[in-house]
Each structure stands twice: as structure tokens, then as C-alpha cells.
Design an enzyme around this catalytic site. Structure first.
Site, PDB file in Angstrom:
ATOM      1  N   TYR A   1      13.530 -46.393  -3.915  1.00 45.01           N
ATOM      2  CA  TYR A   1      12.764 -45.149  -3.950  1.00 45.01           C
ATOM      3  C   TYR A   1      11.382 -45.374  -3.361  1.00 45.01           C
ATOM      4  O   TYR A   1      10.652 -46.277  -3.772  1.00 45.01           O
ATOM      5  CB  TYR A   1      12.652 -44.649  -5.388  1.00 45.01           C
ATOM      6  CG  TYR A   1      12.199 -43.217  -5.479  1.00 45.01           C
ATOM      7  CD1 TYR A   1      13.099 -42.176  -5.301  1.00 45.01           C
ATOM      8  CD2 TYR A   1      10.864 -42.904  -5.728  1.00 45.01           C
ATOM      9  CE1 TYR A   1      12.686 -40.848  -5.380  1.00 45.01           C
ATOM     10  CE2 TYR A   1      10.449 -41.590  -5.801  1.00 45.01           C
ATOM     11  CZ  TYR A   1      11.356 -40.568  -5.630  1.00 45.01           C
ATOM     12  OH  TYR A   1      10.945 -39.250  -5.699  1.00 45.01           O
TER      13      TYR A   1
ATOM     14  N   TYR B   1      12.221 -36.660   2.666  1.00 48.32           N
ATOM     15  CA  TYR B   1      11.976 -36.692   1.227  1.00 48.32           C
ATOM     16  C   TYR B   1      12.860 -35.633   0.578  1.00 48.32           C
ATOM     17  O   TYR B   1      12.505 -34.461   0.492  1.00 48.32           O
ATOM     18  CB  TYR B   1      10.504 -36.425   0.932  1.00 48.32           C
ATOM     19  CG  TYR B   1      10.162 -36.407  -0.543  1.00 48.32           C
ATOM     20  CD1 TYR B   1      10.371 -37.537  -1.327  1.00 48.32           C
ATOM     21  CD2 TYR B   1       9.624 -35.278  -1.153  1.00 48.32           C
ATOM     22  CE1 TYR B   1      10.051 -37.537  -2.684  1.00 48.32           C
ATOM     23  CE2 TYR B   1       9.304 -35.269  -2.504  1.00 48.32           C
ATOM     24  CZ  TYR B   1       9.522 -36.400  -3.256  1.00 48.32           C
ATOM     25  OH  TYR B   1       9.204 -36.399  -4.599  1.00 48.32           O
TER      26      TYR B   1
END
Length: 393
Positions: free
Chosen positions: A297, A347
Site C-alpha cells: 500500500y 489510487y
């Protein structure tokens, strides 16, 4: 407490995405439907085969709205997980739980957002909204001008510089590794747009020590996947990608984009992601040495750095040297974010990381790691985190 997790009980059998852009020109529900139809079709299924839907708690598209758009008239299970970026791997875990408990057979997991042209999560919250409670932004930080995730993570980066020797060179290398992977991925927003070290250091400082290229891309788009049982997976159109294990965890004072435990003095050696990693490997019967590729992440470059020690790839004191030595690039110890990650692909709150993790096991990534059999995917750094291990059948 006895852990009764059963490895390889379920598999990912379909993946789908939309185009990633700054202005989709369509509703979030349209994006969710497009990615979902692609994932369902990839699995060789039709919408009527789906009887479970799981969303992010941040998603503007409800399960009912998506079912309506897809023409699904009977949903046996619906759920959601979060907060925010900590949700995607946990959403897959929730799908496994629904299937294992007999509440659903084929579960669609999705995340859609107009994150650039619509609600921009990186903007943070108003500093003049009053006083809140439960360790909220309004109570503890907004009155002092700390209103956005970028400011929180900048303070964490500064603490890592002081305690563990985080270098600007390590942050730059993380940004450039992700950009190199995006340069090979035609679907990435930063496709064919190289990033040099000079470019990195010439970019504006947004929240010291984080520069422009330390921040992820605000994106319009969606990603989705289909989870089913190992038995049913054998009849689907794609080779099944087995879900070897899933783990999630949280702690006190957790909120969206907020790192209260870290900012309020909790030890950097006692973060949620380390406990998540321990559960993840134990449930899988694997160790970090078994991991061939990782999708870590990366809402900011520093979040990659945060996770390297927690997931066992290096010691905290050695992490900067580990990164600067090329460990994260193809051919290094642990190739990461092989589609470009959130820093250079898109994203989508980490759902695109799971899609890329599946591609690596299928052998269809634009930057394929040769012989990849175990793919780690993480969702958010501490304090709230989840992760999964995907393996070949």
C-alpha cells in the site's frame, strides 16, 4: 483463541478495471458497474451468478445501486469494510467468510471513485468545523492546522527519520521504482512518463519531508474482483488464484487517514501491521522468504517504508539501505507494485493492488516476476491494516 482459518478454501476467479483518469465524465456507479462487468466476464460468469456484494465503507455506490445497475435481483449477502485504504484485503476476507459460512456462492468485491474530479480524499477536512470527539481530526489536530493525510504522514516520515534513519534517497527510490513499473503499464496514469532523481528533488515540497512525487495519484476509476469457492473455481474461465490467507487488525484511536497511535508516541515496533503480518504468515503456513512479489500500500512513499520491517523483509534500522540497494526493483529481494502502485498507476484505495497481485499469479502482469507463485498484497499501513497472500493453484 484457536485460529481456524482454512487455506485455499476460496479463489479469485475474475478481475476487472476501468480506465484510470483525472476526469471520468461518468458517475461513480457507472464506474463500479463497468469494472464489475469486466470482472464477472473475466470469470466466465454472468451477473445473475453473483449473489454477494462487498463495498468499501468510503464507496459512494451502495450494493443496492450496483445490483440495480448490473440487473441482479437477488442478493443473498452484502457487506462493507474499512476504514478507507485498510479495507480492500479485508473485503476479500469478508467474501471468503460469506462463502465459507454458506451465505453466498460468488461474491463481487468492488471499489469505485471519482477521486480527482469528485470528492478528493487528499484535501482533508476543514480546520474550522468545531470540536469533535473520539480522537477525531476536529478535536486533536484541525485546530492546529493539521487537516490532511499528507500532513499526518509527513510527521510520521519525520519521526522515522529521527528514530530509524529514513533517508530522502530511500523515499526517492520508492517513487522511482513505482514509476518504472508504470512506464511499462499502458493502463497506468504515468505510463511512458519517466521520473528521474533530478525530477524527484526538483518537485515542490508539499509537507516536509514529503514532496510532490511522494504522494499518490488522485484518480477517477474503479476495480473489482470475483471470489468463489475452490470447488466452483475449477469451472470458471480463468485459472484460479487461491487465497492462501487473509488477516486484518486495528487498534485504538484509528480513523480514516489518521495515524494517532504513531503521532501520540506508540512504539514503532508495536504497530498493527506487524501483528497482521504474523497472523497472515501463520495462517498461510508460509514465511516472508516464500513471498515472490508484493503490492505494498503506497498512498505515500513513506507508507511503503513503514511496512518493509513489519512484513519481515528487513530490519527497521537497515530499511533505508535495503531500499537504496535496489531490493524493491525487479531482480531485487522483493519486487513491489509491479503495475505502478498508487503512486504511479492509480489510487483506487488499493483495490488495483489486489488486481495486480492476481495478474502476477496468472503470469499476465506488464512487469511479470518470473515464476511468481506467492503474491503479498497489503491494504494500508498501521494502525488499521489488512493483507492477503495469493498463490497459484
Amino acid at each position: 483463541m484457536t485460529d481456524t482459518w482454512v487455506p485455499d478454501r476460496c479463489a479469485v476467479v475474475g478481475i476487472g478495471t476501468t480506465a484510470y483518469s483525472k476526469a471520468s465524465g461518468v458517475s461513480v456507479t457507472s464506474l463500479a458497474a463497468e469494472a464489475s462487468l469486466a470482472a464477472i466476464g473475466d470469470a466466465g460468469l454472468v451477473p445473475a451468478d453473483i449473489d454477494g456484494l462487498i463495498r468499501s465503507d468510503y464507496d459512494e455506490t451502495s450494493q443496492v445501486a450496483l445490483a440495480d445497475a448490473l440487473g441482479i435481483d437477488d442478493i443473498a449477502y452484502w457487506g462493507q469494510n474499512g476504514p478507507g485504504g485498510s479495507g480492500p484485503a479485508a473485503m476479500v476476507g469478508q467474501a471468503v467468510a460469506a462463502i465459507a459460512s454458506g451465505q453466498a456462492t460468488n461474491v463481487l468485491v468492488y471499489r469505485a471513485l471519482n477521486g480527482r474530479s469528485g470528492r478528493r480524499l487528499g484535501k482533508g477536512v476543514s480546520a474550522d468545523g468545531g470540536v469533535g470527539g473520539n480522537s477525531s481530526y476536529l478535536e486533536l489536530f484541525s485546530p492546529y492546522g493539521v487537516t490532511s493525510p499528507g500532513q499526518f504522514f509527513a510527521m510520521i516520515a519525520r519521526r522515522y527519520q529521527e528514530e530509524w534513519g529514513l533517508t530522502s534517497e530511500a523515499l526517492a527510490e520508492i517513487a522511482m521504482v513505482c514509476r518504472r513499473r508504470a512506464n511499462a503499464n499502458p493502463a497506468a496514469q504515468m505510463y511512458d512518463r519517466p521520473l528521474t532523481l533530478d525530477d524527484y528533488y526538483a518537485s515542490r515540497m508539499i509537507s516536509d519531508p514529503l514532496r510532490l512525487y511522494d504522494f499518490c495519484l488522485e484518480t477517477d476509476g474503479a476495480a473489482a474482483l470475483v471470489v468463489t469457492s475452490a470447488e466452483r473455481a475449477r469451472d470458471c474461465a480463468q485459472p484460479p488464484v487461491m487465497i492462501r490467507s487473509v488477516a486484518q487488525g486495528t487498534g485504538m484511536r484509528v480513523g480514516p487517514g489518521q495515524m494517532y497511535p504513531v503521532l501520540m508516541g506508540e512504539s514503532l515496533d508495536n504497530l498493527t501491521s506487524r501483528r497482521v503480518a504474523e497472523r497472515l504468515y501463520a495462517r498461510a503456513g508460509l514465511t516472508v522468504s516464500d513471498v515472490d512479489v508484493a503490492q505494498l500500500y503506497d498512498c505515500f512513499t513513506v507508507t511503503v517504508f513503514l511496512q518493509l520491517a513489519d512484513y519481515g523483509f528487513c530490519d527497521r534500522l537497515d530499511a533505508s539501505a535495503f531500499v537504496e540497494g535496489g531490493a524493491l526493483d525487479v531482480g531485487g529481494r522483493i519486487p513491489i507494485n509491479t503495475a505502478g502502485g498508487q503512486l504511479s498507476e492509480a489510487y483506487i484505495h488499493g483495490m488495483n493492488h489486489i488486481v495486480e497481485g492476481v495478474r502476477q499469479i496468472r503470469g499476465t502482469s506488464t512487469t511479470q516476476v518470473p515464476g511468481a507463485e506467492v503474491s503479498l498484497v497489503t491494504s494500508a499501513p498501521p494502525p488499521g491494516a489488512s493483507a492477503l497472500l495469493l498463490v497459484s493453484a
